[in-house]
Structure formats: structure tokens, C-alpha cells
Design an enzyme around this catalytic site. Structure first.
Site, PDB file in Angstrom:
ATOM      1  N   PHE A   1     -84.122 -20.813   1.161  1.00  0.00           N
ATOM      2  CA  PHE A   1     -84.208 -20.101  -0.116  1.00  0.00           C
ATOM      3  C   PHE A   1     -84.588 -21.061  -1.223  1.00  0.00           C
ATOM      4  O   PHE A   1     -84.439 -22.289  -1.106  1.00  0.00           O
ATOM      5  CB  PHE A   1     -82.895 -19.377  -0.439  1.00  0.00           C
ATOM      6  CG  PHE A   1     -81.739 -20.282  -0.768  1.00  0.00           C
ATOM      7  CD1 PHE A   1     -81.456 -20.636  -2.090  1.00  0.00           C
ATOM      8  CD2 PHE A   1     -80.927 -20.784   0.231  1.00  0.00           C
ATOM      9  CE1 PHE A   1     -80.392 -21.461  -2.397  1.00  0.00           C
ATOM     10  CE2 PHE A   1     -79.850 -21.618  -0.060  1.00  0.00           C
ATOM     11  CZ  PHE A   1     -79.588 -21.961  -1.383  1.00  0.00           C
ATOM     12  N   CYS A   2     -85.093 -20.489  -2.315  1.00  0.00           N
ATOM     13  CA  CYS A   2     -85.500 -21.262  -3.492  1.00  0.00           C
ATOM     14  C   CYS A   2     -85.467 -20.305  -4.681  1.00  0.00           C
ATOM     15  O   CYS A   2     -84.901 -19.221  -4.591  1.00  0.00           O
ATOM     16  CB  CYS A   2     -86.874 -21.892  -3.296  1.00  0.00           C
ATOM     17  SG  CYS A   2     -88.179 -20.702  -2.890  1.00  0.00           S
ATOM     18  N   THR A   3     -86.063 -20.681  -5.776  1.00  0.00           N
ATOM     19  CA  THR A   3     -85.964 -19.873  -6.994  1.00  0.00           C
ATOM     20  C   THR A   3     -86.605 -18.500  -6.831  1.00  0.00           C
ATOM     21  O   THR A   3     -85.967 -17.471  -7.044  1.00  0.00           O
ATOM     22  CB  THR A   3     -86.634 -20.609  -8.173  1.00  0.00           C
ATOM     23  OG1 THR A   3     -86.104 -21.916  -8.271  1.00  0.00           O
ATOM     24  CG2 THR A   3     -86.403 -19.848  -9.476  1.00  0.00           C
TER      25      THR A   3
END
Length: 259
Positions: A182-184
């Protein structure tokens, strides 16, 4: 005060005419009095824009008339002021730099998991096949410090180009587990998930839409803190409103897209 609409969106799609598209979008954005950052590369487009809601949505609608960008799905949030200082449209080698040219998301994505499904898995402690679920934060260390999923794996990278080496050192830890990168907003975890598949990790997903989509579509359970964003708001809470920095360690130029 009229609220300002903020959008972030990206798409991996071949853009051989990146330089010409840059000129078109720059002129269009300036004429529309928008501010933010648009990155264009041969591999795709990455946009952060803010302005009047109708104008921002109109800009996206016009862009989607080009069939290459028809599947763009911006994530929206609001602010009471313009969070960008200027309008930048740049041509780059990569819209998110990994320095691994063999990773080509436009040629095929890794599987994605919807935010609602990830929330359910985290609540249960396993995926639908009964495998333990671990979340892998692909962001930079100062971003992670503002908030992340409970018990998320954090390799303390300082830039995304460090991710491949970190993965090589730790990939055996994922045996028998389902790993969700996951990331922004999804762009980094999309490349990360493909790399993990290429490295032979079997049960890999990317979080569709990233943390911001998780905030939008769930109650934010199993996530602690806020999400760093690359504009003057700096950190967004689960309700997608700005919240104070946990630590005063944001980049000097907060208008810069993630690296």
C-alpha cells in the site's frame, strides 16, 4: 469561503507523445487557473490538482476524451484554501521512479484488493483462503511516521528506488502469507506488487486506490494516524481533512510529488 477540490489520480498507459501532451495540459491548466503537479512519462501520467470543483472536474472530463485516459478515477478531498503554490507540468523518465525499466504496469497489473475487502481481512486476521495477511508500506520513512496500518511492515526506506533492494533482503518473510502493498494513492504499491510477483512471492495484492481510497470507502479501522500528502495540507486524517504533522519532518518543498 468556497471549498477547494483536491484530486489525485494516475494511470499507467503508454504516452509516446509526452512532450506534446505536456504543452497541451500546461496551457489548459493555466487557463483554468488550476494549481498542482502533473507528471507525464512514456509509462503514464500522475496528477495532483486543486481548484474550483467544476473546473477541476471539467479538466478531468476533457482529458478523458482521449481514450488513453478514459479509465482515470480521481480521488477527491476538500480544503478551505488552495494547497498548492504553483502549477507544474513536467515530463519525467518515470511517473514514479523505481529505476527498474522491466516493471511495466501498463503491460499487466498485479491483483488488487478493494479497501472494503482489506478491512474485512484485517478484522478477521486472514484472507478468504485462511492465509495470514500482512500489509507492506511502500512509502518513505517520514510518510510512515505520520500514520500507517496496524503492524504494517516498514523497511524505513528514504526513497522508492530503495524498495527493490529492501525486498530482496526480506522476501522470504512472506512465505505462506498474503501480502498487501500500500501507499498514498496506489502508484507506488502498484509497481511494488509487480516486482514482488516477479520475485516469486505468490500471494501478492496492491491496495486499490491506496490509503486515500481506504479512508474514503471505509471507516479507517486498523489504520493509525493520518496520511501524508504532497501539498501544503501535509497530512490528512481518516475523514480526509487536514490534521497536524505528528513530527515536523515534512519535506521543505511539500508541493513535490513522491519519490
Amino acid at each position: 469561503m468556497t471549498p477547494v477540490l483536491n484530486i489525485s489520480t494516475y494511470l499507467f498507459v503508454p504516452i509516446p507523445d509526452a512532450a506534446q501532451l505536456r504543452d497541451v495540459l500546461h496551457e489548459r491548466a493555466i487557463h483554468a487557473n488550476l494549481k498542482g503537479t502533473i507528471l507525464i512519462a512514456e509509462e503514464g501520467i500522475n496528477m495532483f490538482l486543486a481548484g474550483d470543483a467544476d473546473v477541476v472536474r471539467g479538466f478531468v472530463t476533457e482529458l478523458k476524451k482521449d481514450e488513453r485516459f478514459a479509465s482515470l478515477e480521481p480521488k477527491e478531498s476538500w480544503s478551505d484554501h488552495q494547497p498548492f503554490r504553483k502549477m507544474l507540468v513536467k515530463v519525467k523518465n518515470e511517473i514514479i521512479r523505481m529505476n527498474m525499466p522491466t516493471i511495466r504496469p501498463s503491460s499487466g497489473r498485479a491483483p488488487a484488493v478493494a479497501p472494503e475487502t482489506l478491512r474485512r481481512w484485517l478484522e478477521a486476521g486472514h484472507d478468504d483462503a485462511g492465509r495470514p495477511v500482512v500489509t507492506l508500506d511502500t512509502r518513505n520513512d517520514f510518510e510512515v511516521d505520520q500514520g500507517t496500518f496496524e503492524n504494517a511492515i516498514d523497511w524505513r526506506i528514504t526513497k522508492f528506488t530503495e524498495f527493490p533492494q529492501a525486498l530482496s533482503a526480506h522476501k522470504t518473510e512472506f512465505e505462506g502469507k498474503t501480502v498487501v502493498s500500500f501507499c498514498t494513492g496506489g502508484i507506488r504499491c502498484e509497481k511494488a506488487a509487480i516486482l514482488m510477483q516477479n520475485e516469486g512471492i505468490e500471494n501478492v495484492y496492491q491496495l486499490e486506490g491506496g490509503i486515500l481510497k481506504y479512508f474514503e470507502l471505509t471507516d479507517g479501522a486498523h489504520y493509525n494516524g493520518g496520511c501524508f500528502v504532497f501539498d501544503q495540507r501535509e497530512v490528512l486524517g481518516v475523514d480526509l481533512d487536514a490534521v497536524p504533522l505528528v513530527h515536523g519532518n515534512a519535506p521543505v518543498d511539500a508541493d513535490k510529488a513522491p519519490d
